[in-house]
Write a protein that holds these residues in place. Structure first.
Motif, PDB file in Angstrom:
ATOM      1  N   GLY A  10       5.983  -5.530  69.799  1.00 39.30           N
ATOM      2  CA  GLY A  10       6.600  -6.793  70.191  1.00 39.30           C
ATOM      3  C   GLY A  10       7.578  -6.633  71.336  1.00 39.30           C
ATOM      4  N   ALA A  11       8.373  -5.582  71.302  1.00 39.91           N
ATOM      5  CA  ALA A  11       9.335  -5.337  72.383  1.00 39.91           C
ATOM      6  C   ALA A  11       8.604  -5.080  73.700  1.00 39.91           C
ATOM      7  N   ALA A  12       7.572  -4.262  73.652  1.00 42.02           N
ATOM      8  CA  ALA A  12       6.794  -3.980  74.867  1.00 42.02           C
ATOM      9  C   ALA A  12       6.091  -5.244  75.361  1.00 42.02           C
ATOM     10  N   ALA A  13       5.514  -5.999  74.452  1.00 36.53           N
ATOM     11  CA  ALA A  13       4.815  -7.227  74.826  1.00 36.53           C
ATOM     12  C   ALA A  13       5.784  -8.261  75.396  1.00 36.53           C
ATOM     13  N   GLY A  14       6.957  -8.371  74.801  1.00 35.98           N
ATOM     14  CA  GLY A  14       7.964  -9.303  75.313  1.00 35.98           C
ATOM     15  C   GLY A  14       8.403  -8.929  76.712  1.00 35.98           C
ATOM     16  N   PHE A  15       8.583  -7.634  76.961  1.00 35.40           N
ATOM     17  CA  PHE A  15       8.966  -7.175  78.297  1.00 35.40           C
ATOM     18  C   PHE A  15       7.885  -7.540  79.312  1.00 35.40           C
TER      19      PHE A  15
END
Length: 80
Positions: A10-15
């Motif tokens: 999720g963090a990578a996708a949000g970035f």
């Protein structure tokens, strides 16, 4: 373990989604968008995940985050 996976993806996708949508957000908001997008994308693309594996989950997370950004910009509070 699934929760840790969700946070990392999720963090990578949000970035990635915030960069693709040219949205300037702080770190916490970026991670929150990514996690929410991962949930949305995970539910919508569950069948695709079964066929193509984790790569489909990542694509779904990015698409879900982009959808959430679009909804926020369209229906969220208006900035002056």
């Amino acid at each position: 373990m699934a929760i840790v996976y969700l946070i990392i993806i999720g963090a990578a996708a949000g970035f990635i989604a915030t960069r693709l949508m040219k949205l300037e957000t702080d770190l916490v908001t970026t991670i929150a968008i990514g996690i929410a997008g991962a949930l949305i994308g995970g539910f919508v693309l569950r069948a695709l995940i079964a066929v193509m594996g984790w790569a489909a989950g990542f694509v779904g997370a990015v698409l879900g985050a982009m959808l959430l950004i679009w909804l926020w910009e369209t229906y969220g509070p208006k900035r002056k």
